[in-house]
Design a protein around this motif. Structure first.
Motif, PDB file in Angstrom:
ATOM      1  N   VAL A 130       1.035  -1.246   0.029  1.00  4.48           N
ATOM      2  CA  VAL A 130       0.034  -0.066   0.062  1.00  4.48           C
ATOM      3  C   VAL A 130       0.813   1.216  -0.017  1.00  4.48           C
ATOM      4  N   TYR A 131       0.590   2.199  -0.804  1.00  6.30           N
ATOM      5  CA  TYR A 131       1.415   3.253  -1.073  1.00  6.30           C
ATOM      6  C   TYR A 131       0.679   4.513  -0.695  1.00  6.30           C
ATOM      7  N   LYS A 132       1.229   5.599  -0.266  1.00  8.38           N
ATOM      8  CA  LYS A 132       0.712   6.804   0.369  1.00  8.38           C
ATOM      9  C   LYS A 132      -0.327   6.775   1.323  1.00  8.38           C
ATOM     10  N   LEU A 133       0.100   5.971   2.204  1.00  9.64           N
ATOM     11  CA  LEU A 133      -0.659   5.505   3.290  1.00  9.64           C
ATOM     12  C   LEU A 133      -1.013   6.514   4.445  1.00  9.64           C
ATOM     13  N   HIS A 134      -2.243   6.581   4.593  1.00 11.16           N
ATOM     14  CA  HIS A 134      -2.830   7.407   5.571  1.00 11.16           C
ATOM     15  C   HIS A 134      -3.560   6.770   6.592  1.00 11.16           C
ATOM     16  N   TYR A 135      -3.272   7.029   8.041  1.00  5.83           N
ATOM     17  CA  TYR A 135      -4.065   6.434   9.113  1.00  5.83           C
ATOM     18  C   TYR A 135      -4.911   7.614   9.748  1.00  5.83           C
ATOM     19  N   TYR A 136      -6.213   7.287   9.954  1.00  2.77           N
ATOM     20  CA  TYR A 136      -7.152   8.099  10.408  1.00  2.77           C
ATOM     21  C   TYR A 136      -7.646   7.859  11.903  1.00  2.77           C
ATOM     22  N   HIS A 137      -7.943   8.741  12.709  1.00  2.51           N
ATOM     23  CA  HIS A 137      -8.648   8.375  13.977  1.00  2.51           C
ATOM     24  C   HIS A 137      -9.657   9.365  14.326  1.00  2.51           C
ATOM     25  N   ASP A 138     -10.918   9.058  14.259  1.00  2.00           N
ATOM     26  CA  ASP A 138     -12.100   9.573  14.404  1.00  2.00           C
ATOM     27  C   ASP A 138     -12.325  10.704  13.280  1.00  2.00           C
ATOM     28  N   GLY A 139     -11.891  10.237  12.099  1.00  2.00           N
ATOM     29  CA  GLY A 139     -12.026  11.263  10.887  1.00  2.00           C
ATOM     30  C   GLY A 139     -10.673  12.126  10.646  1.00  2.00           C
ATOM     31  N   LYS A 140      -9.838  12.077  11.733  1.00  2.00           N
ATOM     32  CA  LYS A 140      -8.814  13.010  11.496  1.00  2.00           C
ATOM     33  C   LYS A 140      -7.394  12.098  11.104  1.00  2.00           C
ATOM     34  N   ALA A 141      -6.503  12.755  10.254  1.00  4.28           N
ATOM     35  CA  ALA A 141      -5.454  12.008   9.788  1.00  4.28           C
ATOM     36  C   ALA A 141      -4.281  12.338  10.895  1.00  4.28           C
ATOM     37  N   VAL A 142      -3.701  11.089  11.381  1.00  2.00           N
ATOM     38  CA  VAL A 142      -2.800  11.128  12.453  1.00  2.00           C
ATOM     39  C   VAL A 142      -1.337  10.640  12.154  1.00  2.00           C
ATOM     40  N   ARG A 143      -1.323  10.036  11.030  1.00  2.00           N
ATOM     41  CA  ARG A 143       0.076   9.626  10.548  1.00  2.00           C
ATOM     42  C   ARG A 143       0.195   8.950   8.960  1.00  2.00           C
ATOM     43  N   TYR A 144       1.251   9.506   8.433  1.00  2.00           N
ATOM     44  CA  TYR A 144       1.286   9.268   6.846  1.00  2.00           C
ATOM     45  C   TYR A 144       2.675   8.454   6.738  1.00  2.00           C
ATOM     46  N   PHE A 145       2.566   7.521   5.883  1.00  2.00           N
ATOM     47  CA  PHE A 145       3.710   6.565   5.418  1.00  2.00           C
ATOM     48  C   PHE A 145       3.831   6.378   3.843  1.00  2.00           C
ATOM     49  N   HIS A 146       5.168   6.416   3.524  1.00  2.00           N
ATOM     50  CA  HIS A 146       5.208   6.428   1.900  1.00  2.00           C
ATOM     51  C   HIS A 146       4.681   4.835   1.506  1.00  2.00           C
ATOM     52  N   SER A 147       4.927   4.044   2.465  1.00  2.00           N
ATOM     53  CA  SER A 147       4.370   2.518   1.710  1.00  2.00           C
ATOM     54  C   SER A 147       3.852   1.807   3.356  1.00  2.00           C
ATOM     55  N   SER A 148       3.366   0.622   2.916  1.00  2.00           N
ATOM     56  CA  SER A 148       3.037  -0.356   4.069  1.00  2.00           C
ATOM     57  C   SER A 148       3.812  -0.212   5.319  1.00  2.00           C
ATOM     58  N   ALA A 149       3.293   0.125   6.389  1.00  4.09           N
ATOM     59  CA  ALA A 149       3.575   0.216   7.787  1.00  4.09           C
ATOM     60  C   ALA A 149       2.465   0.102   8.624  1.00  4.09           C
TER      61      ALA A 149
END
Length: 424
Positions: free
Chosen positions: A132-151
């Motif tokens: 997975v590329y351009k990976l974003h994690y969200y908590h309650d609709g708010k972006a909390v972390r970005y990774f270039h690839s799977s992590a």
């Protein structure tokens, strides 16, 4: 005779079933969401009857309310649903919810409860482990972390504020890079390890003198073996640093200041530490912060993990009646208040309005004000004369060789009706 012996071996001893704990159900890999077609392993760890019993050890498995045919200690499953297990003579285990997805992207969270101070790990996984590329994690609709690839996204020490709904998004190359795709939202709850402690008086310490106090709290049933340490403070000064004992003896000379004490409970690693409110004494005056033992801890005494207490002194409780502040009778013209009573938001409900009466100071200043008004009116007349001469010079001829009789002009003050003579 042999049949009776076998029957006795199959039945647990008296009271054994009541004392047995429920088995522990675990999941391997430890993720509650999988892709369609994948399989996971469930394992049931619990009470094992003695080997003298005539029938083999068995484990019961449930999918919802359906009894599964397997009696092994572990099974492999791929069907979504709620799984439970039970060993002979023990209650049913806690459930595990298994979800099966057919999406390109899934968010995986741990099956086991996450407690305060423990790491929280969530995993965004592409279809059958595609990157997975351009990976974003969200908590309650708010972006909390970005990774270039799977992590994986990890919270080292989870707090109650980390509970909520998590989601991830990213792109995959199938075979070219796709548009951003989103996983389904997954709820995560961080369990409370123990509530905020409460400092209580347990009695007099006869041997050493003084008063014994105890820092009370309780661990979650699943974490009752977690060791806790306790510290005690007077105002912001520690009187006993972290130790395993939950009790402390206040020396006799300081008993009168019991309400200035509070305590703190923490894990051995200080990953979780919580403070109590000020000590409350029944029948004594309530502290200014609150009247209940569940009052929040003063912000000035807040401690971050690993930091020293901030400087703070709690104001002592007054044991005497508050002094009465005297208020002058007259605060402004027209406003009067009784002596010894503070002004209120308005007049009493049944009191008639007080008519306006000029004050003595205002009466003394009245002659000066009248004189000033007369002088201002005179000055106004003079200025009007000057302006008129500047606008119409022909109306006022210059003085020649033969002076004529002087012309008198009258300026009348409207306020006082006084007459002033101005010669030109």
């Amino acid at each position: 005779m042999w049949s009776l012996t076998a029957l006795l071996l199959l039945v647990p001893s008296s009271g054994q079933a009541a004392t047995l704990e429920k088995p522990v159900l675990s999941l391997h890999p430890p993720w509650t969401t999988i892709f369609k077609g994948e399989r996971v392993t469930l394992r049931c760890d619990g009470y094992h009857p003695p080997l003298l019993e005539l029938r083999p050890i068995s484990t019961l498995w449930y999918l919802g309310h359906l009894l599964l045919p397997s009696h092994k200690k572990s099974i492999e499953v791929q069907t979504p649903g709620v799984y439970r297990c039970q060993t002979r003579g023990a209650p049913v285990s806690d459930p595990i919810h298994l979800s099966v997805s057919n999406d390109w992207l899934i968010l995986q969270v741990p099956y086991a409860a996450v407690f305060e101070g423990e790491p929280l790990v969530v995993r965004c996984r592409g279809w059958y482990d595609k990157v997975v590329y351009k990976l974003h994690y969200y908590h309650d609709g708010k972006a909390v972390r970005y990774f270039h690839s799977s992590a994986n996204y990890t919270v080292p020490q989870a707090r109650a504020s980390d509970s909520g709904r998590y989601q991830c998004s990213g792109t995959m190359r199938i075979p070219v890079e796709s548009a951003p795709m989103f996983s389904a939202k997954v709820a995560v709850t961080v369990q409370e390890l123990f509530p905020a402690p409460v400092l209580r008086v347990t009695g007099r310490a006869e041997a050493r003198g003084g008063v014994a106090v105890r820092c009370d709290t309780r661990l979650h049933p699943q974490k009752r073996d977690t060791p806790l340490q306790f510290a005690f403070y007077k105002y912001s000064r520690p009187v006993r640093r972290f130790d395993w004992g939950a009790e402390y003896t206040v020396p006799e000379p300081e008993v009168e200041e019991l309400e200035s004490y509070w305590c703190e409970a923490a894990t051995a690693t200080r990953s979780v530490r919580k403070r109590s409110p000020w000590l409350q004494l029944p029948g004594r005056g309530a502290v200014p912060d609150s009247a209940s033992t569940t009052a929040p801890v003063p912000q000035a005494a807040a401690l971050a993990p690993g930091n020293q207490p901030l400087s703070f002194r709690k104001p002592p409780v007054s044991r005497s009646a508050a002094p009465v502040t005297s208020v002058p009778n007259i605060t402004s013209p027209g406003l009067r208040f009784p002596a010894g009573r503070a002004p209120t938001a308005g007049p009493p409900a049944c009191a008639p309005p007080t008519p306006w009466e000029p004050s003595a100071a205002a009466a003394a200043l009245k002659p000066d004000v009248d004189l000033l008004l007369r002088e201002m009116q005179l000055l106004k007349g003079l200025l009007s004369r000057v302006v008129l001469e500047l606008k119409e010079p022909q109306a006022f001829p210059e003085h020649g060789d033969t002076p004529g009789p002087p012309t008198s002009h009258l300026a009348v003050s409207p306020a006082t009706q006084a007459t002033a003579v101005v010669e030109s």
